[in-house]
Scaffold this motif. Structure first.
Motif, PDB file in Angstrom:
ATOM      1  N   ILE A   1      -0.232-103.469 -43.563  1.00 57.71           N
ATOM      2  CA  ILE A   1       0.094-104.839 -43.158  1.00 57.71           C
ATOM      3  C   ILE A   1       1.608-105.025 -43.097  1.00 57.71           C
ATOM      4  CG2 ILE A   1      -0.086-107.268 -43.809  1.00 57.71           C
ATOM      5  CD1 ILE A   1      -2.805-106.550 -45.112  1.00 57.71           C
ATOM      6  N   PHE A   2       2.312-104.493 -44.094  1.00 61.90           N
ATOM      7  CA  PHE A   2       3.770-104.570 -44.107  1.00 61.90           C
ATOM      8  C   PHE A   2       4.361-103.895 -42.861  1.00 61.90           C
ATOM      9  CE2 PHE A   2       7.774-102.400 -45.245  1.00 61.90           C
ATOM     10  CZ  PHE A   2       8.567-103.506 -45.550  1.00 61.90           C
ATOM     11  N   ALA A   3       3.790-102.747 -42.477  1.00 60.89           N
ATOM     12  CA  ALA A   3       4.315-101.970 -41.354  1.00 60.89           C
ATOM     13  C   ALA A   3       4.221-102.727 -40.036  1.00 60.89           C
ATOM     14  CB  ALA A   3       3.570-100.649 -41.249  1.00 60.89           C
ATOM     15  N   VAL A   4       3.198-103.551 -39.895  1.00 60.94           N
ATOM     16  CA  VAL A   4       2.997-104.284 -38.651  1.00 60.94           C
ATOM     17  C   VAL A   4       4.196-105.170 -38.321  1.00 60.94           C
ATOM     18  CG1 VAL A   4       1.601-106.112 -37.578  1.00 60.94           C
ATOM     19  CG2 VAL A   4       0.486-104.226 -38.777  1.00 60.94           C
ATOM     20  N   PHE A   5       4.882-105.641 -39.344  1.00 61.02           N
ATOM     21  CA  PHE A   5       5.958-106.603 -39.144  1.00 61.02           C
ATOM     22  C   PHE A   5       7.352-105.969 -39.147  1.00 61.02           C
ATOM     23  CE2 PHE A   5       2.311-108.849 -40.845  1.00 61.02           C
ATOM     24  CZ  PHE A   5       2.189-109.887 -39.939  1.00 61.02           C
ATOM     25  N   ILE A   6       7.423-104.630 -39.179  1.00 63.15           N
ATOM     26  CA  ILE A   6       8.722-103.958 -39.056  1.00 63.15           C
ATOM     27  C   ILE A   6       9.006-103.766 -37.573  1.00 63.15           C
ATOM     28  CG2 ILE A   6      10.107-101.953 -39.665  1.00 63.15           C
ATOM     29  CD1 ILE A   6       8.160-101.351 -41.918  1.00 63.15           C
ATOM     30  N   LYS A   7      10.019-104.422 -37.065  1.00 62.20           N
ATOM     31  CA  LYS A   7      10.306-104.371 -35.636  1.00 62.20           C
ATOM     32  C   LYS A   7      11.417-103.394 -35.283  1.00 62.20           C
ATOM     33  CE  LYS A   7       7.394-107.626 -34.534  1.00 62.20           C
ATOM     34  NZ  LYS A   7       6.881-107.923 -35.865  1.00 62.20           N
ATOM     35  N   ASP A   8      12.510-103.391 -36.038  1.00 60.22           N
ATOM     36  CA  ASP A   8      13.664-102.575 -35.713  1.00 60.22           C
ATOM     37  C   ASP A   8      13.367-101.093 -35.923  1.00 60.22           C
ATOM     38  OD1 ASP A   8      16.645-102.303 -35.226  1.00 60.22           O
ATOM     39  OD2 ASP A   8      16.451-101.357 -37.191  1.00 60.22           O
TER      40      ASP A   8
ATOM     41  N   VAL B   1      13.958-107.959 -29.991  1.00 60.48           N
ATOM     42  CA  VAL B   1      12.719-108.124 -30.739  1.00 60.48           C
ATOM     43  C   VAL B   1      12.021-109.390 -30.272  1.00 60.48           C
ATOM     44  CG1 VAL B   1      11.693-108.445 -32.997  1.00 60.48           C
ATOM     45  CG2 VAL B   1      13.663-106.931 -32.735  1.00 60.48           C
ATOM     46  N   VAL B   2      10.821-109.212 -29.739  1.00 57.88           N
ATOM     47  CA  VAL B   2      10.053-110.357 -29.264  1.00 57.88           C
ATOM     48  C   VAL B   2       9.216-110.901 -30.416  1.00 57.88           C
ATOM     49  CG1 VAL B   2       8.333-111.160 -27.607  1.00 57.88           C
ATOM     50  CG2 VAL B   2       9.972-109.363 -26.952  1.00 57.88           C
ATOM     51  N   LYS B   3       9.388-112.166 -30.708  1.00 56.60           N
ATOM     52  CA  LYS B   3       8.638-112.785 -31.789  1.00 56.60           C
ATOM     53  C   LYS B   3       7.385-113.441 -31.224  1.00 56.60           C
ATOM     54  CE  LYS B   3      12.625-113.638 -34.793  1.00 56.60           C
ATOM     55  NZ  LYS B   3      13.404-114.658 -35.523  1.00 56.60           N
ATOM     56  N   HIS B   4       6.254-113.081 -31.814  1.00 54.32           N
ATOM     57  CA  HIS B   4       4.981-113.643 -31.355  1.00 54.32           C
ATOM     58  C   HIS B   4       4.462-114.631 -32.386  1.00 54.32           C
ATOM     59  CE1 HIS B   4       4.674-110.880 -28.012  1.00 54.32           C
ATOM     60  NE2 HIS B   4       4.864-109.846 -28.826  1.00 54.32           N
ATOM     61  N   HIS B   5       3.921-115.716 -31.915  1.00 53.93           N
ATOM     62  CA  HIS B   5       3.369-116.736 -32.796  1.00 53.93           C
ATOM     63  C   HIS B   5       1.849-116.561 -32.886  1.00 53.93           C
ATOM     64  CE1 HIS B   5       7.245-118.763 -32.930  1.00 53.93           C
ATOM     65  NE2 HIS B   5       7.300-118.654 -31.609  1.00 53.93           N
ATOM     66  N   PHE B   6       1.305-117.085 -33.954  1.00 57.38           N
ATOM     67  CA  PHE B   6      -0.140-117.002 -34.156  1.00 57.38           C
ATOM     68  C   PHE B   6      -0.865-117.692 -33.010  1.00 57.38           C
ATOM     69  CE2 PHE B   6      -4.179-118.559 -35.740  1.00 57.38           C
ATOM     70  CZ  PHE B   6      -4.697-117.423 -36.333  1.00 57.38           C
ATOM     71  N   ASP B   7      -1.810-116.978 -32.396  1.00 53.77           N
ATOM     72  CA  ASP B   7      -2.549-117.521 -31.260  1.00 53.77           C
ATOM     73  C   ASP B   7      -4.036-117.447 -31.581  1.00 53.77           C
ATOM     74  OD1 ASP B   7      -3.563-118.368 -28.889  1.00 53.77           O
ATOM     75  OD2 ASP B   7      -2.721-116.752 -27.661  1.00 53.77           O
ATOM     76  N   ILE B   8      -4.600-118.582 -31.928  1.00 54.76           N
ATOM     77  CA  ILE B   8      -6.006-118.640 -32.315  1.00 54.76           C
ATOM     78  C   ILE B   8      -6.922-118.227 -31.172  1.00 54.76           C
ATOM     79  CG2 ILE B   8      -6.334-121.060 -31.634  1.00 54.76           C
ATOM     80  CD1 ILE B   8      -7.773-119.329 -34.782  1.00 54.76           C
TER      81      ILE B   8
END
Length: 394
Positions: free
Chosen positions: A67-74, A200-207
């Protein structure tokens, strides 16, 4: 014919080889070799109960790391954590070689799980980023064959140690030395040169991503997480516990590794031709057959076949689910991939715990395997429902 330079960190061949070696260290040494060493450790140190707990906490560490790895962008941050994963895989293996302290073993298995996630999830992301090839899907299929190699190579090292009358402690020490030496290559190759500017493209939660089909897919992947971990933890001891098959457990585990090497490439090619959901249903169904074999018969050849069915399905299923999830997510993969990874990880954490409880209550593996087969079958049913309701997006 173009010369292959395996010391060129930008060579596709070097990148794929480095990725496979990283999986051998991070997944084989830091996780799967525990299964190879389980029978001798059960003889004079571990109990089945404690082994199950160690497996569960290892997957807790892996779940947290994934889960932590998913949010590493750089990409440069990814390289740092990938290298940390290599160091963790080596250090935690050394702990198992040098101490019998149960608290230290628990801590080391949690941390080793995090290291395995850095090697598999982050390392694979680096491999994909560095590859300069049009069809990365096929190349990544070769890369993920490293999971099969991780089982085979680590198991062969253990066999080599025991052939010289070594102990399981000796095996952990040899694995530590092997990992330390082998890690030099992937640490060198899986890195980047000068800094580059990356947006880095930031994505928002999309239900809206969580359609009825995606929810069924996530639940099915949870079921597969359960199916994957029970055999990956206990299969040598399961086989050894069958009348007339004492000593065949490790051979079965070797066969798991051999079957796993080509499985990802085969299943991905079949999915391209016949649809991902159809192939996932077939692969999970074969896994159920493999799980039940050891309950229904002690025939040597059929139980060796159970190893083929397990090794030949679980690696491919990871690729199939994640590939389909990525396709469904489109340009917004973070949340959906995180949800799939979390569901799979929760299944991996829970499975050893209920297995231990059932093994202690009934004195054998039968009921744990029956329940596991039922849960994996439930995942198949969920996907069949998605086809009946015609909500499949393949």
């Amino acid at each position: 014919m173009k010369n292959i330079n395996l010391l060129d960190k930008n060579s596709n061949s070097a990148i794929i080889l480095a990725g496979i070696i990283a999986l051998i260290i991070g997944v084989g040494v830091a996780r799967f070799v525990f299964t190879s060493l389980l029978p001798p450790m059960l003889e004079n140190y571990l109990t089945v109960s404690f082994a199950g707990i160690l497996a569960s906490v290892n997957y807790m560490g892996y779940l947290a790391g994934s889960i932590f790895a998913v949010f590493i962008k750089d990409v440069y941050t990814k390289v740092k954590f990938f290298r940390l994963g290599m160091v963790i895989s080596i250090a935690t293996t050394f702990v198992l070689a040098t101490t019998h302290n149960e608290i230290l073993w628990l801590i080391s298995r949690v941390i080793a799980g995090f290291g395995a996630a850095m090697a598999l999830v982050v390392g694979s992301a680096i491999v994909m980023s560095k590859l300069k090839i049009d069809n990365k899907t096929k190349a990544m299929g070769i890369h993920f064959s490293g999971i099969g190699f991780s089982i085979l190579v680590s198991d062969l090292i253990v066999r080599g140690v025991f052939s010289f009358d070594g102990t399981w402690e000796d095996a952990w020490l040899v694995l530590t030395i092997f990992a330390a030496v082998a890690s030099i290559y992937p640490i060198y190759v899986l890195s980047f040169g000068k800094k580059v500017n990356t947006n880095v493209v930031k994505h928002h939660f999309d239900i809206k991503l969580f359609t009825p089909f995606v929810i069924l897919l996530i639940l099915a992947y949870f079921c597969e997480g359960v199916g994957m971990v029970v055999q990956s933890t206990f299969i040598p001891d399961i086989i050894n516990s069958l009348e007339g098959l004492e000593g065949y457990g490790n051979l079965t585990w070797t066969i798991v590794g051999l079957a796993g090497i080509p499985s990802c490439i085969i299943w991905m090619n079949l999915a391209h031709k016949f649809g991902s959901v159809n192939i996932i249903i077939i692969s999970m169904s074969l896994q159920v057959v493999g799980i039940l074999i050891s309950v229904l018969t002690n025939n040597m050849y059929l139980n060796l076949l159970s190893g083929v069915l397990y090794g030949g399905t679980f690696i491919g299923l990871v690729a199939l689910f994640m590939s389909l999830g990525g396709k469904l997510a489109g340009s917004n993969p973070v949340i959906l991939m995180g949800a799939l990874t979390t569901a799979y990880g929760v299944g991996q954490v829970l499975a050893p715990l209920y297995s231990v409880a059932l093994i202690e209550k009934f004195g054998n593996y039968d009921y744990a395997l029956f329940l596991t087969a039922f849960i994996v079958s439930s995942g198949v049913v969920l996907l069949l429902i998605s086809k009946i309701l015609k909500i499949v997006k393949d």
